[in-house]
Design an enzyme around this catalytic site. Structure first.
Site, PDB file in Angstrom:
ATOM      1  CG  ASP A  41      -2.293   0.590   0.910  1.00 43.43           C
ATOM      2  OD1 ASP A  41      -2.321   1.796   0.619  1.00 43.43           O
ATOM      3  OD2 ASP A  41      -3.316  -0.114   0.969  1.00 43.43           O
ATOM      4  CG  HIS A 136      -5.350   3.691   0.691  1.00 44.25           C
ATOM      5  ND1 HIS A 136      -4.982   2.383   0.491  1.00 44.25           N
ATOM      6  CD2 HIS A 136      -6.601   3.809   0.183  1.00 44.25           C
ATOM      7  CE1 HIS A 136      -5.970   1.728  -0.111  1.00 44.25           C
ATOM      8  NE2 HIS A 136      -6.965   2.576  -0.313  1.00 44.25           N
ATOM      9  CB  SER A 462      -9.247   0.282  -0.354  1.00 47.13           C
ATOM     10  OG  SER A 462      -8.727   0.410  -1.646  1.00 47.13           O
TER      11      SER A 462
END
Length: 848
Positions: A41, A136, A462
């Site tokens: 990520d 994220h 996600s």
């Protein structure tokens, strides 16, 4: 619902409490112990309290062989639950120190060479290390393995405790996604492959991959093949399905060797819009305090002078007039700009609150807004808009759901990408399962937070994928020797129904896969469907991929999965599956698909623990409409167990060759088809159309474009790109020009030199983009020849017919017709097609 009183997703999933899943694994301290999760990520904020660990020693702790430690060479080593050894690397540099690797964070690696080669230097705000400046990666990592009991504060409000799904699992960070100084953001395939290979070499147990790039175009791109390697090494891969729903066939990650996860609602973060007339409408909200009654206005009613009405409707930056919006609750439409950007514009204009409305079906998302906000669906939004048009309209925003009507969960998120997947021709059912993915509260990077907070809500597949990642880590705690596909099977066959807005069961497998994960049942699935590298190679060969291994091809529908999909059924199909018992007993099999006779044989299985047996499922179309998907399920019932698999079947009008080739200026050639009906089958021959050729070249990493018109009356289009040098690797993207924008509509991006797109297109202007992914050795660019074909419904080069028309056919039996042609120039390529009755899938005919 509301703020601090809201349950965690771990509570919702049944992980916590004396009877929860964790209790069977030694409590939170044992949930994931000895398991390493790799998160590919944007990195991690290592000081985050959700990943706090102890300093690494030089040996495992006394009496605990699973304690990570640092070797003399600086590597991080850990004895895993399966008896293997994880050997990680703690890369130090700007933003990451050796002390940032702990007994919780056991690896930190950054892969940016491919990204910077294509996008230039990194942004000044980016850390050239495993540190997360985006948020994220910290969100996905803490969702999967965050510690328990960590309180989440956002903008001064307390939102209660947070926890990951597998709080005792170790986390290895592989940073693969970046921001460039140019403003570009993304993840390069070469970096992704390098990170996957590194995770395999490091010997992780689970990989989380909350990364996507639109609808899957093939299952043999470099990333999917790297995951094939990972799965063959026994690593479970959880991948996000994508956020392009609710449109069909938008799903990414169609490979059967990984687990593709859709998003659904779970713990609700809700607020209520109370209108001045007393009516209440519930929506998504992260409000911690109520907003008293205030004037309610449409954004278009408070538009800035000179602003476009469309911009004001979307609350675009600068579109609202502070003189008219001040002190008011503003109603804004979703779309165009970011949801949080809209509330920023309302705040700039002096608005005190916002009602965000979905103009079309989509998810409801509780975001961290700049002003108190409630996000409403289309129907509720229409009522609020109608009220806002009235003179003196007012509203208040209340915390939580005060309507007196509970919102059903779990519902499939509107944004969650759907199947069926064209790349598998419908023969592999995706997504596999669904998990919480709407308004998930988890860790964040303070560098990316507008208020510098360590937590944030986020929505997307996600967010769903790391929930399944954590569940796989729990599985390997209980069953360390299980294969990735056995774990996937257990998650699928024990899943529970999603629901619709009315609370009724929603069993659409293209939206939710086998259903919503149910951890309370997953550890005792009863029966599991397993497969491995040999079966995956057979699947690839059966999908038309030459693996070079000499493995015999198998029908993709025959792959031993916990789901059944047939994308091309004509009459009857019999499939074979095998199951292995985790619980001994007698199992009775039944199956049902509307419009089909479905037989399970044998329908009784007497299973001993660890025993494997085969059975057959025969699907025969009775009254199901042709050219439409029909769905149902197969269920094995044991004494106290239910093992359910989804079924999806597409009954075709006819099974015909995908393409036939004609030779010579004239002639006749027989074509044999298998009918999906009895009676007469209409044949329509279209074309033949001569190809139009052009040449071009593109530098490595660059795209060259050619404008092409698709005229009215075109029934089929094809675009062929042939590289001048066979050692080059070209990619092709087809764009449609709409409103001055170039919108991608089709892609062909294999590792081969040449690419092809064949599609039925709306008439209009298109752009063919050819990118040199890799030039031949020693070269910096690649030349190519582009040929496009536009097949007309009537007219064409020479004469082209299909006889007899109509063709007499019988259900499930072969029939033969003749193609005849004359008057072609054999030196020029031509393209045509034969269409069958109501089928939208023709046989493509090429000549010359």
């Amino acid at each position: 619902t509301g703020s601090g009183a809201a349950a965690t997703t771990a509570d919702y999933l049944g992980l916590t409490g004396p009877d929860g899943v964790w209790s069977a694994l030694g409590g939170a301290a044992g949930a994931g112990r000895g398991v390493v999760v790799a998160d590919l990520d944007t990195g991690l904020w290592p000081e985050h309290p959700s990943v706090a660990g102890r300093p690494l020693g030089s040996a495992p702790a006394a009496g605990d062989e699973h304690t990570p430690y640092r070797t003399a060479s600086g590597q991080v080593r850990m004895t895993k639950n399966d008896g293997g050894t994880f050997t990680g690397t703690c890369e130090t540099g700007d933003g990451w120190e050796a002390a940032d690797c702990t007994t919780k964070v056991v690896g930190a690696r950054a892969f940016s060479a491919g990204f910077t080669a294509g996008n230039g230097p990194l942004a000044e705000t980016e850390s050239p290390s495993a540190r997360d400046t985006d948020g994220h990666g910290t969100h996905t990592g803490t969702t999967a393995v965050g510690l328990t009991g960590v309180r989440a504060g956002i903008d001064g409000a307390d939102f209660g405790e947070t926890t990951g799904v597998a709080p005792a699992a170790a986390l290895a960070v592989y940073k693969v996604c970046w921001a460039a100084a140019s403003g570009d953001e993304g993840c390069a395939n070469s970096d992704l492959v390098a990170a996957i290979d590194a995770a395999v070499a490091d010997n992780v147990d689970v990989i989380n991959f909350s990364i996507g790039g639109g609808a899957a175009t093939n299952v043999v791109d470099p990333v999917e093949l790297a995951f094939l390697s990972a799965a063959s090494a026994g690593i479970f891969v959880s991948a996000s399905a994508g956020n392009s729903g609710p449109a069909a066939s938008t799903l990414d990650h169609a490979s059967p060797w990984l687990t593709t996860v859709g998003a659904a609602t779970s713990v609700l973060r809700e607020g209520t819009v109370r209108l001045g007339d007393g009516r209440r409408f519930v929506g998504a909200s992260f409000n911690a305090t109520p907003l008293p009654r205030s004037p309610l206005v449409l954004s278009t009613a408070v538009a800035a002078k000179g602003a476009e009405a469309a911009d004001a409707q979307l609350c675009q930056a600068g579109s609202l007039d502070p003189a008219r919006a001040a002190g008011k609750i503003v109603v804004c439409d979703r779309g165009g700009n970011g949801r949080v950007e809209k509330s920023a514009e309302v705040e700039r204009a002096g608005g005190v609150g916002m009602v965000l409305v979905n103009p079309a079906e989509n998810s409801l998302d509780a975001d961290q807004h700049h002003v108190p906000t409630v996000h409403l669906d289309t129907a509720a939004g229409a009522a609020v808009k109608a009220h806002a048009r009235k003179k003196g309209a007012t509203a208040s925003l209340e915390v939580g759901n005060t309507t007196g009507r509970a919102t059903p969960t779990p519902q499939a998120a509107g944004f969650s990408s759907r199947g069926p997947t064209f790349v598998n021709e419908g023969d592999v059912l995706k997504p596999d399962v669904s998990a919480p993915g709407v308004s998930v509260l988890a860790g964040y990077s303070p560098r990316a937070s507008t208020s510098g907070d360590l937590f944030a809500p986020a929505s997307g597949t996600s967010m769903a994928a790391p929930h399944v990642t954590g569940l796989a880590a729990l599985y390997f705690t209980a069953h360390p020797q299980w294969s990735p596909m056995a774990v996937k099977s257990a998650l699928m066959t024990t899943a529970r129904d999603l629901v619709g807005a009315d609370g009724a069961p929603d069993r659409d497998p293209f939206a939710g896969g086998a259903g919503f994960v149910d951890p309370t049942r997953m550890l005792e699935p009863g029966l599991v469907y397993d497969s491995g590298p040999l079966q995956w190679l057979q699947y690839l060969e059966g999908s038309g991929v030459d693996t070079g291994t000499g493995v015999e091809a198998a029908d993709p529908s025959e792959l031993n999965q916990a789901s059944i999909a047939v994308g091309d059924l004509t009459g009857t199909r019999t499939l074979t599956r095998s199951v292995t018992a985790t619980t001994a007993g007698l199992y009775h099999g039944t199956a049902s698909v509307p419009g089909f006779d479905v037989r399970v044989s044998p329908s009784l299985l007497v299973m001993g623990a660890g025993q494997t047996k085969e059975f057959e499922v025969t699907l025969t179309r009775t009254g199901a409409p042709l050219e439409q998907w029909a769905t149902g399920s197969l269920t094995w019932k044991g004494a106290d167990l239910t093992v359910r698999s989804p079924i999806a079947v597409f009954p075709e009008t006819v099974a015909a060759p995908g393409e036939v080739r004609l030779t010579g200026a004239s002639g006749s050639q027989d074509v044999t088809v298998t009918a999906g009906l009895s009676g007469r089958l209409d044949l329509t021959a279209a074309g033949l159309a001569a190809g139009r050729a052009s040449t071009g070249s593109a530098a490595t990493g660059q795209e060259a474009t050619t404008r092409v018109e698709v005229p009215r009356g075109t029934v089929l289009s094809r675009f062929d790109v042939v590289a001048d040098d066979r050692e080059a690797d070209l990619d092709l993207v087809l764009y449609r020009v709409q409103g001055g924008q170039e919108v991608p509509v089709a892609t062909s991006a294999t590792s081969a030199a040449d690419e092809r797109v064949t599609a039925v297109l709306e008439p209009g202007t298109y752009v063919v983009g050819v990118t040199t992914f890799a030039a031949a050795p020693g070269r910096t660019s690649a030349g190519y020849r582009l040929t496009d074909f536009q097949v007309p419904a009537t007219g064409g080069a020479g004469s082209f017919t299909a006889t007899p028309d109509p063709l007499p056919v019988q259900l499930g039996r072969e029939a033969t017709y003749a193609l005849s042609w004359e008057g072609l120039d054999p030196a020029r390529p031509h393209l045509g097609a034969v269409f069958y009755g109501g089928s939208t899938t023709p046989t493509v005919v090429s000549a010359g």
